[in-house]
Design a protein around this motif. Structure first.
Motif, PDB file in Angstrom:
ATOM      1  N   TYR A   1     -50.004  63.747  63.683  1.00 23.37           N
ATOM      2  CA  TYR A   1     -49.043  64.262  62.713  1.00 23.37           C
ATOM      3  C   TYR A   1     -48.713  63.276  61.601  1.00 23.37           C
ATOM      4  O   TYR A   1     -47.867  63.548  60.756  1.00 23.37           O
ATOM      5  CB  TYR A   1     -47.753  64.679  63.425  1.00 23.37           C
ATOM      6  N   SER A   2     -49.372  62.104  61.587  1.00 18.30           N
ATOM      7  CA  SER A   2     -49.046  61.077  60.609  1.00 18.30           C
ATOM      8  C   SER A   2     -50.220  60.125  60.417  1.00 18.30           C
ATOM      9  O   SER A   2     -50.981  59.877  61.356  1.00 18.30           O
ATOM     10  CB  SER A   2     -47.837  60.280  61.094  1.00 18.30           C
TER      11      SER A   2
ATOM     12  N   ASN B   1     -47.428  58.815  64.613  1.00 13.23           N
ATOM     13  CA  ASN B   1     -46.965  59.998  65.330  1.00 13.23           C
ATOM     14  C   ASN B   1     -48.176  60.849  65.712  1.00 13.23           C
ATOM     15  O   ASN B   1     -48.299  61.995  65.306  1.00 13.23           O
ATOM     16  CB  ASN B   1     -45.984  60.790  64.441  1.00 13.23           C
TER      17      ASN B   1
ATOM     18  N   SER C   1     -42.214  60.981  54.530  1.00 11.01           N
ATOM     19  CA  SER C   1     -41.576  61.115  53.214  1.00 11.01           C
ATOM     20  C   SER C   1     -42.339  60.289  52.194  1.00 11.01           C
ATOM     21  O   SER C   1     -42.974  59.288  52.529  1.00 11.01           O
ATOM     22  CB  SER C   1     -40.109  60.685  53.268  1.00 11.01           C
TER      23      SER C   1
ATOM     24  N   LEU D   1     -40.743  65.547  51.160  1.00 12.67           N
ATOM     25  CA  LEU D   1     -40.494  65.473  52.589  1.00 12.67           C
ATOM     26  C   LEU D   1     -41.423  66.457  53.298  1.00 12.67           C
ATOM     27  O   LEU D   1     -41.600  67.597  52.844  1.00 12.67           O
ATOM     28  CB  LEU D   1     -39.033  65.822  52.880  1.00 12.67           C
TER      29      LEU D   1
ATOM     30  N   ASN E   1     -41.715  65.314  67.140  1.00 11.22           N
ATOM     31  CA  ASN E   1     -41.421  64.167  68.017  1.00 11.22           C
ATOM     32  C   ASN E   1     -40.316  63.292  67.411  1.00 11.22           C
ATOM     33  O   ASN E   1     -40.316  62.074  67.562  1.00 11.22           O
ATOM     34  CB  ASN E   1     -42.670  63.318  68.271  1.00 11.22           C
ATOM     35  N   GLY E   2     -39.414  63.914  66.658  1.00 15.36           N
ATOM     36  CA  GLY E   2     -38.305  63.193  66.033  1.00 15.36           C
ATOM     37  C   GLY E   2     -38.686  62.395  64.799  1.00 15.36           C
ATOM     38  O   GLY E   2     -37.864  61.657  64.265  1.00 15.36           O
ATOM     39  N   LEU E   3     -39.934  62.538  64.318  1.00 14.93           N
ATOM     40  CA  LEU E   3     -40.413  61.770  63.166  1.00 14.93           C
ATOM     41  C   LEU E   3     -40.861  62.695  62.043  1.00 14.93           C
ATOM     42  O   LEU E   3     -41.240  63.844  62.281  1.00 14.93           O
ATOM     43  CB  LEU E   3     -41.574  60.866  63.579  1.00 14.93           C
ATOM     44  N   THR E   4     -40.856  62.154  60.826  1.00 18.98           N
ATOM     45  CA  THR E   4     -41.300  62.927  59.676  1.00 18.98           C
ATOM     46  C   THR E   4     -42.049  62.013  58.716  1.00 18.98           C
ATOM     47  O   THR E   4     -42.218  60.823  58.967  1.00 18.98           O
ATOM     48  CB  THR E   4     -40.114  63.630  58.977  1.00 18.98           C
TER      49      THR E   4
ATOM     50  N   TYR F   1     -41.857  69.930  60.746  1.00 17.13           N
ATOM     51  CA  TYR F   1     -41.291  68.574  60.849  1.00 17.13           C
ATOM     52  C   TYR F   1     -39.781  68.665  60.887  1.00 17.13           C
ATOM     53  O   TYR F   1     -39.222  69.583  60.313  1.00 17.13           O
ATOM     54  CB  TYR F   1     -41.724  67.733  59.639  1.00 17.13           C
ATOM     55  N   PRO F   2     -39.107  67.740  61.548  1.00 17.72           N
ATOM     56  CA  PRO F   2     -39.647  66.589  62.257  1.00 17.72           C
ATOM     57  C   PRO F   2     -40.373  67.005  63.532  1.00 17.72           C
ATOM     58  O   PRO F   2     -39.997  67.948  64.198  1.00 17.72           O
ATOM     59  CB  PRO F   2     -38.426  65.730  62.559  1.00 17.72           C
TER      60      PRO F   2
END
Length: 143
Positions: free
Chosen positions: A75-76, A72, A52, A31, A47-50, A44-45
């Motif tokens: 970030y992603s 994101n 995994s 994670l 902006n409410g996202l992560t 993380y999270p």
């Protein structure tokens, strides 16, 4: 003959221990912990996202990787839950690298370095990001 059998058994034990160690280090659920391209780090999270990942060894040179990394910004890599089979390289004692270049078509480079202490670095170039690669530190949360 007994010596040959003893040597064979010793070889078998050493080989088995090495494989078990590799699977203990590589396999697991990871994670995202923090995005390390900023100071102070962005945890993380975001902006409410992560992000995994679930990693399982297929054999000593391949792993099955399930990545869930919704778009994101920087970030992603923008990968909605997908499963990939990727090469595994043993970089040094207990450090492994997964070649994730095929996982995100919009990314230019992508890999994951897994360390024996239960952490991993996920490096990628986000879509439409022109400042180079970013690094996300990940933690193993389950074996």
């Amino acid at each position: 003959m007994k010596k040959i059998i003893k040597i064979f058994l010793l070889f078998l034990v050493v080989f088995s221990c090495k494989k078990r160690e590799e699977s203990d280090i590589v396999q697991g659920q990871y994670l995202a912990d923090y995005w390390s391209n900023s100071h102070p780090y962005s945890s993380y999270p975001i902006n409410g996202l992560t992000i995994s990942m679930q990693v399982s060894l297929v054999d000593n040179s391949k792993a099955s990787v399930t990545i869930d990394a919704p778009r994101n910004d920087q970030y992603s890599p923008g990968i909605d839950k997908k499963v990939f089979t990727v090469p595994v390289k043993n970089r040094s004692s207990g450090v492994y690298e997964l070649d994730l270049n095929t996982t995100a078509p919009d990314s230019t480079e992508s890999w994951m370095t897994i360390y024996p202490n239960g952490t991993a670095d996920y490096v990628f170039t986000p879509p439409n990001y022109h400042k180079g690669n970013v690094n996300v530190r990940m933690k193993k949360i389950h074996q």
